[in-house]
Design an enzyme around this catalytic site. Structure first.
Site, PDB file in Angstrom:
ATOM      1  N   HIS A   1     -36.854 -88.449  20.978  1.00 20.37           N
ATOM      2  CA  HIS A   1     -36.565 -89.849  20.675  1.00 20.37           C
ATOM      3  C   HIS A   1     -36.827 -90.697  21.924  1.00 20.37           C
ATOM      4  O   HIS A   1     -36.391 -90.322  23.023  1.00 20.37           O
ATOM      5  CB  HIS A   1     -35.113 -90.002  20.215  1.00 20.37           C
ATOM      6  CG  HIS A   1     -34.790 -91.409  19.855  1.00 20.37           C
ATOM      7  ND1 HIS A   1     -35.247 -91.992  18.684  1.00 20.37           N
ATOM      8  CD2 HIS A   1     -34.119 -92.380  20.521  1.00 20.37           C
ATOM      9  CE1 HIS A   1     -34.847 -93.242  18.652  1.00 20.37           C
ATOM     10  NE2 HIS A   1     -34.170 -93.519  19.754  1.00 20.37           N
TER      11      HIS A   1
ATOM     12  N   MET B   1     -41.986 -90.005  11.800  1.00 18.65           N
ATOM     13  CA  MET B   1     -41.248 -91.256  11.638  1.00 18.65           C
ATOM     14  C   MET B   1     -40.537 -91.347  10.283  1.00 18.65           C
ATOM     15  O   MET B   1     -40.427 -92.427   9.708  1.00 18.65           O
ATOM     16  CB  MET B   1     -42.196 -92.450  11.844  1.00 18.65           C
ATOM     17  CG  MET B   1     -42.895 -92.442  13.191  1.00 18.65           C
ATOM     18  SD  MET B   1     -41.768 -92.346  14.613  1.00 18.65           S
ATOM     19  CE  MET B   1     -41.224 -94.028  14.692  1.00 18.65           C
ATOM     20  N   ARG B   2     -40.099 -90.230   9.772  1.00 21.18           N
ATOM     21  CA  ARG B   2     -39.348 -90.213   8.513  1.00 21.18           C
ATOM     22  C   ARG B   2     -37.979 -89.588   8.745  1.00 21.18           C
ATOM     23  O   ARG B   2     -37.853 -88.640   9.525  1.00 21.18           O
ATOM     24  CB  ARG B   2     -40.082 -89.384   7.460  1.00 21.18           C
ATOM     25  CG  ARG B   2     -41.435 -89.912   7.091  1.00 21.18           C
ATOM     26  CD  ARG B   2     -41.324 -91.155   6.238  1.00 21.18           C
ATOM     27  NE  ARG B   2     -42.642 -91.667   5.867  1.00 21.18           N
ATOM     28  CZ  ARG B   2     -42.819 -92.712   5.069  1.00 21.18           C
ATOM     29  NH1 ARG B   2     -41.786 -93.353   4.558  1.00 21.18           N
ATOM     30  NH2 ARG B   2     -44.035 -93.133   4.786  1.00 21.18           N
TER      31      ARG B   2
ATOM     32  N   ASN C   1     -36.072 -82.824  17.782  1.00 18.16           N
ATOM     33  CA  ASN C   1     -36.740 -84.133  17.729  1.00 18.16           C
ATOM     34  C   ASN C   1     -36.830 -84.711  19.131  1.00 18.16           C
ATOM     35  O   ASN C   1     -35.973 -84.423  19.971  1.00 18.16           O
ATOM     36  CB  ASN C   1     -35.915 -85.080  16.842  1.00 18.16           C
ATOM     37  CG  ASN C   1     -36.566 -86.441  16.694  1.00 18.16           C
ATOM     38  OD1 ASN C   1     -37.788 -86.546  16.528  1.00 18.16           O
ATOM     39  ND2 ASN C   1     -35.778 -87.500  16.763  1.00 18.16           N
TER      40      ASN C   1
HETATM   41  C1  GAR Z   1     -43.060 -91.006  20.824  1.00 14.56           C
HETATM   42  O1  GAR Z   1     -42.732 -92.012  21.753  1.00 14.56           O
HETATM   43  C2  GAR Z   1     -41.807 -90.420  20.215  1.00 14.56           C
HETATM   44  O2  GAR Z   1     -40.733 -90.358  21.113  1.00 14.56           O
HETATM   45  C3  GAR Z   1     -41.523 -91.424  19.124  1.00 14.56           C
HETATM   46  O3  GAR Z   1     -42.782 -91.743  18.586  1.00 14.56           O
HETATM   47  C4  GAR Z   1     -43.772 -91.580  19.595  1.00 14.56           C
HETATM   48  C5  GAR Z   1     -44.819 -90.657  19.052  1.00 14.56           C
HETATM   49  O4  GAR Z   1     -45.929 -90.578  19.913  1.00 14.56           O
HETATM   50  N1  GAR Z   1     -40.662 -90.878  18.121  1.00 14.56           N
HETATM   51  C6  GAR Z   1     -39.783 -91.602  17.442  1.00 14.56           C
HETATM   52  O5  GAR Z   1     -39.627 -92.791  17.610  1.00 14.56           O
HETATM   53  C7  GAR Z   1     -38.966 -90.819  16.436  1.00 14.56           C
HETATM   54  N2  GAR Z   1     -37.968 -91.639  15.855  1.00 14.56           N
HETATM   55  P1  GAR Z   1     -46.984 -89.413  19.741  1.00 14.56           P
HETATM   56  O6  GAR Z   1     -47.409 -89.393  18.260  1.00 14.56           O
HETATM   57  O7  GAR Z   1     -48.127 -89.833  20.620  1.00 14.56           O
HETATM   58  O8  GAR Z   1     -46.353 -88.125  20.163  1.00 14.56           O
END
Ligand code: GAR
Length: 271
Positions: free
Chosen positions: A161, A137-138, A159
């Site tokens: 998203h 998340m960075r 990545n």
């Molecule tokens: C996931 O939904 C991923 O798509 C999102 O964070 C979550 C992580 O879940 N990523 C973002 O929003 C990136 N900007 P996880 O830690 O259980 O894989």
């Protein structure tokens, strides 16, 4: 047979995508091996998941690094090879039209580069072909991206998203999709470029939002799609089937523009 690629992963939290990738590697659905897991958050639950599989883990406490920078900029450990003007001119996270205070932009880019230099230092011990962001998340700046993408036109940071890009970039893809009243939600795997969730798209999954769905059920359905999509995209990379090409187009206003897109090569036509 495709040989196994070495994969590095960066996470911030639960690591359910990471788990799906590790499982897919272990059962052979992805021709790869996760070599390391790094995090910006020393308490990320996903780090334990990696340790259970005997994978090396490390963390760089971004929160602490950023606080230290803002508390005492004069003594900040800015990397010797950091060139603010270069990074500022490359990044597309902030545009002049946004009218963001230039000092704030400089502080953002510098503080992130300090943390990124520490990530890179940890990563040196673990050579890899592909770096996957799995709930990281960075925002990565061009400082980091250029030090990973060392071969021209061969991006190697992926990545996932939680939205159908280019709609709803940012930190809450499913939330933004649901609150907007969309009837379809989805997730996207893409290569990282210098902007926010703006890089070339590799794969997408979509699903309908039904009458009785809540944000929670949309998230659950979305994650289930992510766990399939991400390993599939990684396997395409491992097979050498992802080719980036530059496409010229004319925007509605008649402006000429160029976009880098991903072509998925058919099996047998690998680059
Ligand atoms: C996931 O939904 C991923 O798509 C999102 O964070 C979550 C992580 O879940 N990523 C973002 O929003 C990136 N900007 P996880 O830690 O259980 O894989």
């Amino acid at each position: 047979m495709t040989s196994k690629i070495r994969i590095g992963a960066l996470i911030s939290g639960t690591g359910s995508n990471l788990q799906a990738i590790i499982d897919a590697c272990e059962k052979g659905a992805v021709a790869g091996r996760v070599e390391f897991i790094g995090s910006d958050n020393p308490n990320a639950a996903g780090l334990e998941k990696g340790k259970r599989h005997g994978i090396s883990t490390f963390s760089v406490d971004y929160g602490a690094v950023i606080r230290a920078y803002y508390n005492d900029r004069a003594h900040a450990a800015v990397p010797a090879d950091f060139d603010l003007d270069e990074i500022r001119s490359k990044q597309t996270l902030f545009s002049v039209d946004d009218e963001v205070d230039p000092d704030k932009v400089a502080a953002f880019l510098t503080s992130r580069a300090i943390a990124e230099a520490r990530l890179l230092k940890e990563m040196i011990a673990h050579p890899f072909e592909l770096l996957v962001l799995a709930g990281f998340m960075r925002t990565l700046t061009p400082y980091f991206i250029d030090r990973v993408n060392t071969t021209k036109d061969e991006p190697r940071i992926m990545n996932i998203h939680p939205a159908l890009l280019p709609s709803f970039p940012g930190i809450d893809g499913y939330g933004d999709t649901f609150r907007y009243g969309c009837k379809v939600a989805g997730c996207t795997v893409h290569f990282i470029d210098y902007g926010e969730d703006s890089g070339p798209i590799i794969g997408q999954r979509a699903f309908p939002i039904q009458f009785d769905d809540t944000l929670e059920t949309v998230r659950e359905k979305g994650l289930a799609q992510e766990w399939e999509l991400y390993p599939e995209c990684i396997h395409l990379f491992a097979q050498g089937r992802l080719k980036t090409v530059k496409v010229d187009y004319e925007s509605r206003g008649g402006m000429k523009a160029e976009r880098t897109v991903v072509r998925i090569l058919p099996p047998g036509k690998e680059s």
